[in-house]
Design a protein around this motif. Structure first.
Motif, PDB file in Angstrom:
ATOM      1  N   VAL A  85       0.421  -0.873  -0.041  1.00 42.82           N
ATOM      2  CA  VAL A  85      -0.054  -0.014  -0.274  1.00 42.82           C
ATOM      3  C   VAL A  85       0.907   1.375   0.465  1.00 42.82           C
ATOM      4  O   VAL A  85       0.311   1.993  -0.895  1.00 42.82           O
ATOM      5  CB  VAL A  85      -1.488   0.376   0.996  1.00 42.82           C
ATOM      6  CG1 VAL A  85      -1.975   0.934   1.525  1.00 42.82           C
ATOM      7  CG2 VAL A  85      -1.733  -1.270   1.315  1.00 42.82           C
ATOM      8  N   ALA A  86       2.182   1.254   0.618  1.00 37.38           N
ATOM      9  CA  ALA A  86       3.282   2.132   0.899  1.00 37.38           C
ATOM     10  C   ALA A  86       3.492   2.390  -0.344  1.00 37.38           C
ATOM     11  O   ALA A  86       3.326   4.250  -1.150  1.00 37.38           O
ATOM     12  CB  ALA A  86       3.880   2.090   2.038  1.00 37.38           C
ATOM     13  N   ARG A  87       4.203   2.029  -1.144  1.00 35.12           N
ATOM     14  CA  ARG A  87       4.228   1.545  -2.333  1.00 35.12           C
ATOM     15  C   ARG A  87       3.583   2.519  -3.237  1.00 35.12           C
ATOM     16  O   ARG A  87       3.819   3.414  -4.201  1.00 35.12           O
ATOM     17  CB  ARG A  87       5.329   0.423  -3.123  1.00 35.12           C
ATOM     18  CG  ARG A  87       5.372   0.491  -4.874  1.00 35.12           C
ATOM     19  CD  ARG A  87       5.961  -1.264  -4.643  1.00 35.12           C
ATOM     20  NE  ARG A  87       6.063  -0.923  -6.001  1.00 35.12           N
ATOM     21  CZ  ARG A  87       7.114  -1.795  -7.005  1.00 35.12           C
ATOM     22  NH1 ARG A  87       7.262  -3.121  -6.292  1.00 35.12           N
ATOM     23  NH2 ARG A  87       6.772  -1.149  -8.099  1.00 35.12           N
ATOM     24  N   TYR A  88       2.564   1.682  -3.930  1.00 35.14           N
ATOM     25  CA  TYR A  88       1.296   2.520  -4.761  1.00 35.14           C
ATOM     26  C   TYR A  88       1.369   3.718  -4.347  1.00 35.14           C
ATOM     27  O   TYR A  88       0.534   4.422  -5.138  1.00 35.14           O
ATOM     28  CB  TYR A  88      -0.189   1.311  -3.748  1.00 35.14           C
ATOM     29  CG  TYR A  88      -1.295   1.818  -4.914  1.00 35.14           C
ATOM     30  CD1 TYR A  88      -1.544   1.349  -5.765  1.00 35.14           C
ATOM     31  CD2 TYR A  88      -2.108   2.725  -4.003  1.00 35.14           C
ATOM     32  CE1 TYR A  88      -2.729   2.405  -6.663  1.00 35.14           C
ATOM     33  CE2 TYR A  88      -2.954   2.870  -5.007  1.00 35.14           C
ATOM     34  CZ  TYR A  88      -3.322   3.303  -6.672  1.00 35.14           C
ATOM     35  OH  TYR A  88      -4.589   3.557  -6.683  1.00 35.14           O
ATOM     36  N   GLN A  89       0.807   4.219  -2.689  1.00 28.28           N
ATOM     37  CA  GLN A  89       0.202   5.075  -2.423  1.00 28.28           C
ATOM     38  C   GLN A  89       1.426   6.123  -2.990  1.00 28.28           C
ATOM     39  O   GLN A  89       1.076   7.683  -3.851  1.00 28.28           O
ATOM     40  CB  GLN A  89       0.246   5.636  -0.855  1.00 28.28           C
ATOM     41  CG  GLN A  89       0.030   6.958  -0.113  1.00 28.28           C
ATOM     42  CD  GLN A  89       0.297   7.342   1.112  1.00 28.28           C
ATOM     43  OE1 GLN A  89       2.032   7.550   1.447  1.00 28.28           O
ATOM     44  NE2 GLN A  89      -0.438   7.720   1.150  1.00 28.28           N
TER      45      GLN A  89
END
Length: 307
Positions: free
Chosen positions: A77-81
């Protein structure tokens, strides 16, 4: 075109509600480009089982955050964000309107909220992963429930990755897992207008059954077999635990017969839809539209809120 005209539009709601079709129509109407917010559509080759639009079905609309991961990678999720925020701002810089579409709950919230992710520690995580291997996911989920009942209620009892992550965050922060998430009544990032497709079980359940039947008829088994043989898809990977893919992999290994695999894909999707409904219904920023309406009526109702 004014800055207001570039305000992103998000389309959220349960699986099989018609989000992709509405997003294409909105992109045509508002000169938009689409940002995918479905965590499994990030994976290359996972097309049939995620109902990913084909190039032809995208009708010339640019799509972002599709096919950016190999099936052996762990979706983050952090990378996606970080990457999706950059995509949204690049679309606006080009003078076009971002259309955010998908039903992956944490990914939606990471994109439309300024979510600062809690810390991580490989040693702590490894300890909980060892505990998972020792006692199994059901028992580890019970341990989560004992320290944070609210988190356990929101995390599937067969979701090892999120269970381990929740326990890691609780230990590192000394706070409940949900405390690390932003409030859902704050102003949305960029002033995003959020549309939700509202469905009834009576309308949606037959669509889920039909969609699943079509997946298997269109070559879903062959898609998974190719991903296993040529791209390293495995049952214990993030991609391999996706609804449908997990069931096909189980049938390929002999743990299920093919009829059971299809039936469990339907029941797994329905269970996920219940979680999606519960999650999105809590968000007062969402303007709900009747998913069963004709496309022209959906666009008319959407325009009343967007404009």
């Amino acid at each position: 075109m004014s800055a207001t005209d570039l305000t992103p539009i998000a389309v959220v709601g349960p699986t099989a509600a018609g989000k992709s079709a509405l997003s294409i129509a909105l992109a045509h109407k508002y000169d938009g480009e689409i940002i995918n917010v479905d965590s499994m559509q990030l994976y290359r080759g996972m097309d049939i089982g995620t109902a990913k639009l084909s190039v032809a079905e995208r009708e010339g609309i640019p799509h972002h955050q599709l096919d950016v991961l190999d099936v052996t990678e762990r979706a983050s999720v952090a990378r996606y964000q970080k990457e999706a925020v950059a995509d949204v701002e690049a679309v606006m810089a080009r003078g076009r309107r971002p259309i955010l579409v998908g039903g992956s709950m944490l990914y939606v919230q990471s994109l439309i909220d300024d979510w600062q992710f809690p810390p991580t520690d490989p040693t702590v995580r490894a300890r909980y992963e060892a505990r998972l291997a020792e006692i199994g996911i059901a028992a580890l989920h019970q341990e989560l429930a004992a320290v944070d009942a609210a988190a356990a209620a929101k995390i599937e009892d067969q979701d090892p990755r999120r269970t381990v992550r929740a326990l890691e965050v609780i230990e590192l922060t000394g706070k409940p897992f949900q405390a690390s998430q932003p409030p859902i009544n704050a102003p949305a990032r960029w002033g995003t207008k959020i549309l939700g497709l509202e469905t009834s079980s009576e309308w949606l359940n037959p669509r889920i059954v039909k969609r699943t039947e079509l997946m298997f008829a269109k070559g879903f088994r062959e898609e998974v077999a190719l991903l296993v043989a040529e791209h390293g898809l495995s049952a214990d990977s993030t991609a391999g635990r996706a609804i449908g893919y997990a069931q096909v992999l189980a049938a390929m290994s002999g743990d299920l017969d093919w009829q059971e695999a299809q039936e469990r894909t339907v029941t797994g999707t329905r269970r996920y839809v219940r979680r999606q409904r519960s999650w999105f219904k809590r968000d007062p920023r969402i303007h709900w539209l009747p998913a069963a309406a004709e496309s022209s009526e959906l666009l008319r109702l959407a325009a009343l809120f967007i404009n």
